[in-house]
Scaffold this active site. Structure first.
Site, mmCIF file in Angstrom:
data_model
loop_
_atom_site.group_PDB
_atom_site.id
_atom_site.type_symbol
_atom_site.label_atom_id
_atom_site.label_comp_id
_atom_site.label_asym_id
_atom_site.label_seq_id
_atom_site.Cartn_x
_atom_site.Cartn_y
_atom_site.Cartn_z
ATOM 1 N N HIS A 211 -8.939 -4.816 7.727
ATOM 2 C CA HIS A 211 -8.703 -5.515 6.465
ATOM 3 C C HIS A 211 -8.358 -4.472 5.410
ATOM 4 O O HIS A 211 -8.908 -3.369 5.410
ATOM 5 C CB HIS A 211 -9.918 -6.331 6.037
ATOM 6 C CG HIS A 211 -9.678 -7.134 4.793
ATOM 7 N ND1 HIS A 211 -8.607 -7.984 4.657
ATOM 8 C CD2 HIS A 211 -10.350 -7.181 3.603
ATOM 9 C CE1 HIS A 211 -8.635 -8.537 3.458
ATOM 10 N NE2 HIS A 211 -9.673 -8.060 2.798
ATOM 11 N N ASP B 190 -9.802 -6.791 -4.289
ATOM 12 C CA ASP B 190 -9.167 -7.405 -3.118
ATOM 13 C C ASP B 190 -8.413 -8.652 -3.551
ATOM 14 O O ASP B 190 -8.997 -9.585 -4.105
ATOM 15 C CB ASP B 190 -10.240 -7.759 -2.087
ATOM 16 C CG ASP B 190 -9.657 -8.125 -0.729
ATOM 17 O OD1 ASP B 190 -8.431 -8.297 -0.631
ATOM 18 O OD2 ASP B 190 -10.438 -8.237 0.235
#
Length: 772
Positions: free
Chosen positions: A400, A427
């Protein structure tokens, strides 16, 4: 009284108390929205300036020294503020000034007559362009009197007369170190002391950015090498792949290219909804753009898609950088299709660097997606060794990617001896809601490491991504109790990676997020996080394993796509007296990088007697013909083993990630690159597949390439053969540069390569026409 009023309403006194004693009222001519401003006199009634050397008649009042011309000295300020590479500064038509706050920039002002500090007063009025009702209190309207050199006030903004020659003034203007980031308008008011004023409006807005070179700025970052990398470098590497086969992929951030800065400001204000008065706060801005880069809440820049069906858009693996994405979004004001985590992170890093925020893209391998804030990721396995997707709300992504942004956190008081400034995790991948929007961060990385999961914003979620424990349960039916068959405290949050400073290599930053696994500090941080999250889970499930049989995967980790591979499970009986019979179910599935199983490729079920002290193995051979029809984007596989030891209550389950490697594009320059000179280069790819590659296409980005070059192949690439394409580019600047290339076809996709090189400065030409 004519066009110049003899009275001046001293409502705002910027230098009152600073020794100046000159009451100045910011005024503006033309179509101002301030009804109390003074009109600019028509050109026909402005007296002609005196000839040089003329001495005004003592009985004649001098005219107001009106502004005739302003030069914002683009080249000089661009070098001083490290903004010369912005397309806005460098374009031929209507260039714009881009500067950084907290640092002086120079302007040259030409007056209608020579400046006389004894009788003339000059004031600059700066207004945020997007402010509906500019006000001094909110910092969207600022009046700055011109002061003599050495007479600088303690005010946040300053304007100082650097030098003067007749009617030309050179002035140094310093915006506040916490000034609003965005587009500003500039007016210059001139007046005779104790008399009326006229106003000059500079025709173009200018841009003020964050300034990590300024010690007083909240985003100050010490170290020129770090600033070159995290603010000025327009090309980077983003790591993908799996924890045991890390794959660096080039990404063109392109933060200086056409429309990128304007798009970044649009995302902050129009999509992110940040009020102009808040645009100087990097915490507020980063939280807003973490939502604005994705599309679910607000029709932001990028639409996510993890379905493996990318009709109507561009597959995430085909993007080579942020430029085309942001330019397309800014033009159409609609989300660009499609992105996945590295695309969201790459675009977010571009937006941050464009605004002047130090930012870097970070990859975590085996990243947990903990939907229940339990700090565990629970998997349920059936009797076929398959993960039961319908029961799993949590997942573990092969990798990720998010962004880190450097800033101080004055909104957070120090706690437990920790200072929360520094790198903040932000994020923009839309995974979970935070305050009713798909966003995450900024979360202080130091808080994540300490287990301070309550520190805003979203520290608990980031902590789980890198620290959660993986737990596997055997599901035998709705009426049977779940059976714990495996727990893994070490597998989550591995090889946390970013591009090294000044080098196209990997820097491991795992230790900034977590203490060494199983260390006293790591367990203390986990227990602190468990207490703060009020989790119902504890460590009571950490039972002793059955240790007589040891299982181990053996897997070659450097398999090129097109080649066969083998999966071997080795079983060793550690007992010197007891024989064991073991049933082994071994399976190979393709898997999305989000951890979700896609298709079954091959499986074997065997029963083996393992004598005391002996070693047995179970093997699956997988050919290209077995797997090529099942491959998904990242060419990733999940290898799973479910083993039952007879005459015991022990079941062993393990899984591992594996991927086949794509080939690399090789790029070669023809000659030495020189600034401003056209260069030729060649990109070459070898087909590793046992089948022809048809309808291939190269995408090229590099220095001086304003629009991505698309080069289609006219012929197929036979197995084992190479294909080459030629292209040209003209570097605009000297220094370090990077060419990035992508290749795609139906048979072979998501192939990339890059070349990093130095561009020599433009050669000076002497009077004979030869290079000096």
């Amino acid at each position: 009284m004519g066009n110049c009023c003899s009275t001046f309403r001293a409502v705002f006194k910027p230098n009152e108390g600073s020794g100046g004693g000159i009451p100045l009222m910011p005024v503006r001519g033309g179509s101002t929205r301030r009804p109390d401003s003074l009109p600019k006199p028509p050109a026909a009634v402005v007296p002609s300036p005196p000839s040089p050397g003329d001495v005004p008649d003592a009985g004649v009042a001098p005219e107001v020294a009106s502004v005739k011309e302003v030069d914002v000295l683009l080249a000089e300020n661009g070098d001083a503020h490290r903004t010369r590479h912005y397309e806005l500064m460098d374009r031929e038509k209507e260039p714009r000034l881009v500067v950084r706050r907290g640092q002086p920039f120079a302007v040259s002002v030409t007056l209608s007559r020579p400046y006389n500090p004894d009788i003339d007063a000059i004031s600059f009025v700066f207004t945020v362009e997007d402010a509906e009702k500019p006000s001094y209190g909110q910092g969207t309207l600022v009046a700055v009197p011109l002061l003599a050199k050495g007479a600088e006030s303690g005010a946040a903004w300053n304007a100082v007369l650097d030098s003067s020659a007749d009617d030309i003034l050179r002035i140094q203007i310093t915006p506040a170190a916490d000034a609003i980031v965005g587009k500003w308008k500039m007016d210059i008011d001139t007046k005779l002391k104790n008399d009326g004023a006229v106003s000059y409006s500079y025709k173009d807005p200018f841009y003020i950015l964050y300034n990590p070179w300024c010690r007083q700025d909240q985003v100050f970052l010490e170290g020129e090498e770090l600033l070159q990398e995290y603010v000025l470098n327009d090309t980077g590497l983003i790591w993908r792949g799996s924890y045991n086969r890390l794959r660096p992929c080039v990404w063109k951030y392109a933060q200086f290219e056409k429309e990128i800065l304007d798009c970044a400001l649009y995302l902050v204000s129009k999509i992110g909804g940040v009020r102009p008065s808040e645009c100087g706060d990097p915490v507020r801005v980063c939280r807003a753009i973490s939502a604005a880069v994705n599309s679910p809440d607000d029709n932001g820049a990028v639409m996510g898609n993890w379905s493996n069906d990318y009709g109507g858009g561009t597959p995430p693996t085909k993007w080579i950088g942020s430029m085309k994405i942001l330019q397309q979004f800014y033009k159409n004001k609609k989300p660009v299709k499609y992105g996945q985590c590295w695309v969201f992170a790459g675009v977010l890093t571009t937006v941050c660097r464009a605004l002047g925020l130090p930012a870097r893209t970070v990859t975590t391998y085996s990243a947990a997606h903990d939907t229940q804030n339990s700090l565990t990721v629970d998997y349920f396995v059936d009797d076929k060794g398959e993960i039961m997707e319908e029961m799993n709300s949590d997942s573990i992504w092969n990798f990720h990617v998010w962004t880190e942004v450097w800033m101080e956190r004055p909104d957070l008081m120090p706690g437990d001896g920790a200072h929360y400034g520094g790198w903040q995790a932000v994020d923009s991948t839309p995974q979970e809601l935070s305050d009713n929007m798909y966003r995450c961060g900024p979360a202080p990385v130091v808080a994540v490491k300490q287990g301070e999961v309550l520190r805003p914003y979203d520290s608990a979620y980031v902590f789980a991504e890198v620290n959660a424990d993986k737990v596997f349960w055997r599901y035998s039916g709705p009426t049977q109790p779940l059976k714990l068959i495996r727990k893994d405290m070490l597998g989550i949050g591995q090889n946390i990676s970013t591009k090294a400073v000044g080098r196209f290599q990997r820097e491991d930053i795992t230790n900034t997020y977590k203490y060494p696994e199983k260390s006293v500090e790591e367990r203390a941080a986990m227990l602190k996080a468990l207490r703060q999250s009020e989790s119902l889970f504890s460590r009571y499930y950490l039972n002793e394993d059955f240790n007589d049989i040891h299982f181990n995967f053996e897997l070659r980790d450097d398999i090129v796509i097109g080649s066969p591979f083998s999966v071997v499970v080795v079983m060793k009986n550690r007992s010197n007296q007891q024989d064991y019979t073991v049933t082994v179910l071994l399976r190979v599935d393709t898997v999305l990088y989000t951890g979700h199983v896609k298709d079954g490729v091959k499986k074997e079920k065997v029963e083996r007697l393992i004598k005391a002290g002996a070693v047995e193995e179970v093997r699956i051979d997988v050919s290209y013909e077995d797997y090529y029809k099942h491959l998904v984007d990242q060419c990733a596989f999940n290898i799973a083993c479910l083993a039952t030891v007879h005459d015991t209550n022990y079941e062993y389950f393990a899984q591992d990630d594996f991927r086949v490697r794509k080939p690399d594009i090789k790029i070669k320059l023809e000659g030495e690159p020189v600034q401003g000179q056209e260069m030729s280069a060649v990109a070459t790819l070898k087909n590793p597949l046992p089948i022809p590659v048809k309808k291939g296409q190269f995408l090229i980005e590099g220095p001086g390439i304003a629009k991505t070059q698309k080069i289609k192949l006219s012929q197929n690439i036979a197995p084992g053969e190479e294909a080459s394409v030629n292209f040209k580019f003209t570097p605009k600047y000297d220094g370090r540069a990077t060419i990035a290339a992508k290749f795609s076809s139906k048979e072979l996709d998501d192939v990339d390569g890059f070349l990093n090189f130095m561009v020599e400065p433009k050669k000076e030409v002497n009077g004979t026409g030869n290079a000096a």
